[in-house]
Write an enzyme that holds these catalytic residues in place. Structure first.
Site, PDB file in Angstrom:
ATOM      1  N   PHE A   2       0.864  -1.191   0.000  1.00 26.48           N
ATOM      2  CA  PHE A   2       0.000   0.000   0.000  1.00 26.48           C
ATOM      3  C   PHE A   2       0.893   1.230   0.000  1.00 26.48           C
ATOM      4  CE2 PHE A   2      -2.471   3.451   1.784  1.00 26.48           C
ATOM      5  CZ  PHE A   2      -3.645   3.358   1.053  1.00 26.48           C
ATOM      6  N   LYS A   9       3.138  10.253   8.442  1.00 29.84           N
ATOM      7  CA  LYS A   9       2.511   9.751   9.668  1.00 29.84           C
ATOM      8  C   LYS A   9       3.183  10.277  10.939  1.00 29.84           C
ATOM      9  CE  LYS A   9       0.181   5.666   7.766  1.00 29.84           C
ATOM     10  NZ  LYS A   9      -1.190   6.070   8.038  1.00 29.84           N
ATOM     11  N   ASP A  30       9.389   2.716   1.152  1.00 28.21           N
ATOM     12  CA  ASP A  30       8.239   3.430   1.711  1.00 28.21           C
ATOM     13  C   ASP A  30       8.229   3.187   3.217  1.00 28.21           C
ATOM     14  OD1 ASP A  30       5.739   4.160   2.675  1.00 28.21           O
ATOM     15  OD2 ASP A  30       4.659   3.502   0.887  1.00 28.21           O
TER      16      ASP A  30
END
Length: 384
Positions: A122, A235, A207
């Site tokens: 993702f 985040k 990532d």
């Protein structure tokens, strides 16, 4: 009737305040928050150093545009490059934006088009990030995807060996697949990915939107496993303040010159105040080691208390990123945990994902284990 597009399958729960690892709903009920805004509030709600840094910046300057030098950006970038492989940073507003920047940079620097990603990965929901995501359900309904992405099985060394050609711009991977089920990449797989990039003459993009900024007990989860060319972050980088970053090696700097990329709000002084406060906290001597030790303790306790339950198939993860694989749909268990005062997430259909604040206490971890054990035991008995 809501005036919002119904793009989220929202729970019937509205939170009104939070402090540390705890939140409270509209009825005053308290919950132990082991979601942390999906690994965003990694230092807990209302973390004082971040709160104070942003409050101080509010009285100075909010936004000026990247036409001007922004001192706070330089300071935040220096902290990141001083403690990582990178020599340059591009600031944006989210993980998806950071991944967009990484995809653009890889293609521009190499002059090649194809990027390899992995099944169940993702990388975000913008068009390029969605195309990079190895989950068909994320891409369904949006027509033809951005071309030149190839998807391989995660953790399979043979699949990397089969890559051939001079058309690859990058291999893009997560060190631990978060949305894909909290699946760690093996050391062998990560090493092989780096070797494959060298063999193909392409870049390695890691990532770290979910795994980075202390979540696994290291500043970045790839450390000691593989050296990337590009890392993306978001985040936990702002502990709740919207911010993303793309970090790159020095050889990539000539490929991202004026006019090649930009972000109106990226790197604004408020976000940079939050980033600096977060980094200064987690880079304190001993902090990350404590996260690693606490995470290992948490996993050991979870395994010990659930090892006799046949419904628990596996507990895996690193640091404060933990997945509990259940032998059926986890949605019902997650709902009951919520009723019992513990907030957790799914990761795929069968995995319960735990993302507590990385500075939560041992006692809060013990409470989470106790609630999990009680609910899982009840579910196991009900199925007999």
């Amino acid at each position: 009737m809501s005036s919002l597009f119904p793009t989220y399958a929202r729970w019937d729960l509205t939170l009104t305040e939070g402090k540390g690892a705890w939140v409270k709903d509209t009825n005053g009920k308290e919950y132990l928050d082991f979601i942390s805004g999906i690994a965003v509030c990694s230092l807990g709600h209302q973390f004082e150093p971040v709160k104070n840094a942003v409050a101080a910046q509010l009285d100075k300057l909010w936004h000026v545009s990247n036409l001007f030098g922004i001192e706070q950006q330089e300071q935040a970038a220096a902290l990141l490059t001083e403690h990582s492989f990178a020599e340059a940073v591009f600031f944006c507003n989210s993980g998806a934006e950071a991944n967009e920047a990484a995809i653009k940079l890889a293609r521009k620097h190499t002059g090649k088009g194809t990027i390899v990603t992995f099944h169940q990965s993702f990388h975000g929901r913008t068009f390029a990030a969605m195309a990079a995501t190895g989950q068909e359900k994320v891409r369904t309904g949006f027509g033809e995807m951005l071309p030149s992405f190839e998807y391989l099985p995660y953790n399979h060394l043979d699949a990397l060996d089969e890559l051939e050609g001079d058309h690859y711009a990058a291999i893009m991977l997560e060190v631990i697949q978060g949305e894909g089920g909290v699946v760690p990449g093996s050391d062998e797989f990560l090493k092989k990915a780096g070797e494959t990039c060298k063999r193909l003459g392409c870049l390695l993009i890691v990532d770290e939107v979910q795994t980075g900024i202390g979540r696994t007990g290291k500043l970045f989860a790839h450390e000691g496993k593989v050296t990337p060319d590009i890392v993306t972050s978001a985040k936990g980088l702002g502990n709740g303040f919207p911010v993303g970053a793309m970090l790159g090696s020095g050889e990539l700097i000539p490929s991202f010159q004026p006019g090649s990329h930009g972000s109106t709000f990226g790197g604004n002084p408020l976000a940079m105040a939050a980033v600096q406060a977060v980094l200064k906290t987690i880079l304190q001597p001993g902090f990350l080691e404590t996260v690693k030790e606490k995470g290992a303790h948490f996993i050991r306790e979870l395994k010990k208390e659930t090892e006799e339950l046949p419904s628990v198939l596996e507990i895996r993860g690193q640091g404060m990123m933990i997945g509990l694989e259940y032998d059926g749909p986890a949605a019902g268990v997650i709902a009951e945990l919520r009723e019992n005062g513990l907030l957790v997430l799914p990761a795929g259909e069968n995995v319960i994902r735990l993302l507590p604040p990385i500075n939560c206490t041992y006692e809060e971890c013990r409470m989470a284990v106790s609630i999990l054990k009680t609910v899982l035991e009840a579910h196991s008995k009900a199925r007999i």
